[in-house]
Design a protein around this motif. Structure first.
Motif, short mmCIF file in Angstrom:
data_model
loop_
_atom_site.label_atom_id
_atom_site.label_comp_id
_atom_site.label_asym_id
_atom_site.label_seq_id
_atom_site.Cartn_x
_atom_site.Cartn_y
_atom_site.Cartn_z
N SER A 416 0.76 -1.03 -0.08
CA SER A 416 0.02 0.08 -0.07
C SER A 416 0.76 1.12 0.06
CB SER A 416 -0.79 -0.11 1.43
OG SER A 416 -1.41 1.29 1.49
N PRO A 417 0.65 2.16 -1.05
CA PRO A 417 1.19 3.52 -1.02
C PRO A 417 1.10 4.06 0.24
CG PRO A 417 0.55 2.95 -2.91
CD PRO A 417 -0.35 2.12 -2.05
N LEU A 418 0.20 3.89 0.85
CA LEU A 418 -0.16 4.91 2.17
C LEU A 418 0.80 4.19 3.35
CD1 LEU A 418 -4.08 5.06 2.10
CD2 LEU A 418 -2.40 7.15 1.85
N LEU A 419 0.84 2.81 3.37
CA LEU A 419 1.89 2.33 4.50
C LEU A 419 3.18 2.64 4.21
CD1 LEU A 419 2.42 0.45 6.83
CD2 LEU A 419 2.59 -1.41 5.07
N LYS A 420 3.53 2.57 2.86
CA LYS A 420 4.85 3.13 2.56
C LYS A 420 5.37 4.51 2.87
CE LYS A 420 5.31 -0.24 -1.26
NZ LYS A 420 5.75 -0.43 -2.45
N GLN A 421 4.41 5.47 2.77
CA GLN A 421 4.56 6.58 3.03
C GLN A 421 4.40 6.84 4.69
OE1 GLN A 421 1.28 9.20 1.63
NE2 GLN A 421 2.24 10.95 2.47
N ALA A 422 3.71 6.25 5.34
CA ALA A 422 3.68 6.33 6.94
C ALA A 422 5.02 5.62 7.53
CB ALA A 422 2.41 5.50 7.48
N LEU A 423 5.59 4.62 6.91
CA LEU A 423 6.89 4.10 7.35
C LEU A 423 7.81 4.87 6.92
CD1 LEU A 423 6.57 0.44 6.12
CD2 LEU A 423 6.66 1.13 8.52
N GLN A 424 8.03 5.69 5.84
CA GLN A 424 9.15 6.64 5.71
C GLN A 424 9.09 7.93 6.45
OE1 GLN A 424 9.16 8.17 1.40
NE2 GLN A 424 11.24 7.51 1.26
N GLN A 425 7.88 8.25 6.62
CA GLN A 425 7.75 9.25 7.45
C GLN A 425 8.20 8.97 9.20
OE1 GLN A 425 3.69 10.59 7.43
NE2 GLN A 425 3.97 11.83 5.33
N ALA A 426 7.95 7.91 9.57
CA ALA A 426 8.48 7.49 10.77
C ALA A 426 9.53 7.01 11.03
CB ALA A 426 7.25 6.55 11.30
N LEU A 427 10.21 6.22 10.07
CA LEU A 427 11.75 5.62 10.16
C LEU A 427 12.68 6.31 9.46
CD1 LEU A 427 10.27 2.17 9.90
CD2 LEU A 427 10.40 3.34 11.98
N GLY A 428 12.35 7.28 8.50
CA GLY A 428 13.10 8.10 7.77
C GLY A 428 13.65 7.25 6.61
N ASP A 429 14.82 7.90 6.11
CA ASP A 429 15.24 7.18 4.47
C ASP A 429 15.69 5.93 4.42
OD1 ASP A 429 15.02 7.36 1.87
OD2 ASP A 429 16.99 8.72 1.86
N ILE A 430 15.41 4.80 5.01
CA ILE A 430 15.85 3.50 4.85
C ILE A 430 15.39 3.03 3.63
CG2 ILE A 430 15.84 1.33 6.03
CD1 ILE A 430 15.01 2.56 8.88
N PRO A 431 16.13 2.33 2.93
CA PRO A 431 15.64 1.67 1.71
C PRO A 431 14.61 0.67 1.73
CG PRO A 431 18.19 1.85 1.72
CD PRO A 431 17.52 2.02 3.01
N MET A 432 13.57 0.45 1.01
CA MET A 432 12.36 -0.28 1.15
C MET A 432 12.45 -1.21 -0.19
SD MET A 432 9.28 1.66 2.65
CE MET A 432 9.56 2.83 3.93
N LEU A 433 12.36 -2.48 0.09
CA LEU A 433 12.25 -3.38 -1.19
C LEU A 433 10.98 -4.01 -1.09
CD1 LEU A 433 16.10 -4.90 -1.13
CD2 LEU A 433 14.73 -2.94 -2.64
N ASN A 434 10.54 -4.24 -2.23
CA ASN A 434 9.22 -5.03 -2.31
C ASN A 434 9.35 -6.63 -2.38
OD1 ASN A 434 7.74 -2.71 -1.91
ND2 ASN A 434 7.61 -2.49 -4.14
N GLY A 435 8.76 -7.48 -1.82
CA GLY A 435 8.79 -8.98 -2.03
C GLY A 435 7.54 -9.19 -2.64
N ASP A 436 7.70 -10.49 -3.06
CA ASP A 436 6.18 -11.16 -3.70
C ASP A 436 5.33 -10.83 -2.65
OD1 ASP A 436 4.26 -13.02 -4.30
OD2 ASP A 436 5.64 -14.23 -5.58
#
Length: 454
Positions: A416-436
């Motif tokens: 979910s783009p909303l979850l990714k946005q929330a994680l980035q706002q809370a945790l900072g610029d940690i690289p995120m990778l998508n799994g299956d």
């Protein structure tokens, strides 16, 4: 033969290792993902199905003895339903969904049964009933896999969330594990082990790592959200005991189903009277509408469908400003349509990930009844749930005492783009990778099963 088995809250999948590579087994219409749903024309037919498919022996004798009272009434039930000898009256996966939609008031339907296994306060007969549901589903899935593979399945690693329930702690976890273990054994597995689902997803991801990496696996499933902070890479992947590689685990019983429920409550229940007033000026009580939507809470659903609640809603009709709206809620109760309402919330959530508006179709309640839902409605409705998911990730990082090199996202709602946005706002610029979205857990379970059983 060895399989990894994801008995998920949203979907079930099995995997086998072929030439060192995990392959998902087709389970329904050539597809590997089977919705975690069961429909029975009568709930006692679940016991009948299990008893008939148990392998002969002490396990079967004990089961038949324990269910003797229920089994005694089966011939009369089958006769009333006019079932032929070769008809079980049991459906799983998409067939279960289709049967429920066509006959919502006539049979027994359960979605995401795994969500109930750790529930607190279950009576022994309720625990036994969930054992039967799980057994029937695993029996049917195992048979389909064996028919495709042309081999019997004897060893499995089953995925499990970090915590099956938000409350109940380890007692709830042990209750759920006991239900799943008994079910798998009754279904014919001789050796059963369990592995945390986020760790399973991480094990699949680890295969691609060329250097040691601190990975925070965020697995947002249908019923639970789990985070595992794990040291991974070439120095760790051959370890048979990974306990020293785990830096932390967090998990909570909140997942994609809760997002569907929240959206259904906030945006669909107004069509059934939520937010309206009584003639006295008091607002309509909110608990009525939570009971209708909380399809993953056995106690609230029992209260909603109770005769007492039906009488209370009928009595309220003369005291509300808009009785036509409350009449719709009564129709949902009478026709057992809670799952259909929340399904429209789920479809809205999916649709709004790609478009700005979605029209929820409620015509199964009333002809031409629709509800417009916009993207900001989704954001507002699921905001509290997203905060809880982000808090789990943050708690895992705090418990580990170090910062991850990468966040690995898996599970149906993790994209979910909303979850990714929330994680980035809370945790900072940690690289995120998508799994299956669905296959990572099954692939990891398959790899781990072949490691520990060989």
């Amino acid at each position: 033969m060895i399989v990894g088995f994801d008995y998920g809250s949203s979907n079930c999948a099995m995997g086998v290792l072929e030439q060192g590579v995990p392959k998902l087994v087709p389970l329904e219409n050539g597809k590997p993902y089977l919705p975690s749903t069961l429909y029975a024309q009568h709930n006692s037919l679940i016991v009948d199905y299990v008893a008939k498919n148990l392998a002969r022996g002490e396990l079967a004798d004990t089961y038949v003895s324990q269910r003797k009272g229920l089994l005694a009434g089966i011939p009369a039930i089958r006769s009333d339903l006019d079932l032929a000898n070769n008809e079980s009256g049991i459906y799983i996966g998409r067939e279960a969904i289709d049967e429920y939609i066509e006959f919502p008031e006539e049979g027994f339907y359960v979605k995401s049964p795994k969500s109930f296994f750790g529930a607190t306060g279950l009576k022994p007969e309720q625990i036994a009933f969930f054992e039967d549901i799980a057994t029937a589903m695993i029996m049917a899935i195992k048979t389909r896999a064996e028919n495709h593979l042309k081999h019997s399945l004897s060893h499995t690693v089953i995925g499990r969330p970090v915590n099956f329930q938000a409350v109940g702690g380890e007692e709830s976890n042990q209750q759920a594990i006991s239900i799943l273990t008994k079910a798998a054994q009754r279904a014919g597995f001789k050796h059963v082990e369990f592995l945390y689902e986020p760790l399973a997803a991480g094990i699949d991801f680890e295969t691609s790592l060329t250097e040691n990496t601190k990975v925070l696996v965020v697995d947002i499933g249908g019923g639970t959200s789990d985070c595992s902070f794990v040291q991974m890479g070439p120095s760790f992947r051959e370890n048979h005991d990974r306990s020293n590689d785990f830096l932390s685990h967090t998990g909570k019983r909140i997942g994609g189903n809760d997002l569907d429920i929240a959206l259904s409550f906030h945006k669909l229940m107004p069509q059934f009277g939520l937010g309206t007033q009584m003639k006295s000026g008091l607002p309509m009580p909110h608990p009525l509408y939570w009971q209708a939507c909380k399809i993953n809470d056995i106690h609230l659903q029992s209260e909603f469908y109770s005769d007492t609640n039906h009488r209370e809603l009928t009595r309220l009709l003369r005291d509300v400003e808009q009785p036509n709206l409350l009449s719709r809620l009564i129709k949902v109760l009478e026709n057992k349509q809670s799952h259909q309402v929340v399904r429209q919330g789920e479809l809205a959530k999916i649709g709004l990930s790609e478009q700005s508006t979605h029209h929820a179709d409620l015509s199964f309640v009333e002809s031409d009844l629709m509800q417009l839902i916009e993207h900001h409605d989704l954001s507002d409705a699921i905001n509290d749930s997203l905060k809880q998911m982000v808090n789990l990730a943050n708690d895992a990082i705090c418990a580990a005492g170090t910062r991850p090199d990468v966040i690995y996202l898996t599970g149906g709602s993790a994209q979910s783009p909303l979850l990714k946005q929330a994680l980035q706002q809370a945790l900072g610029d940690i690289p995120m990778l998508n799994g299956d979205n669905f296959g990572s857990v099954t692939a990891g379970l398959t790899k781990w099963a072949n490691k520990i059983f060989k």
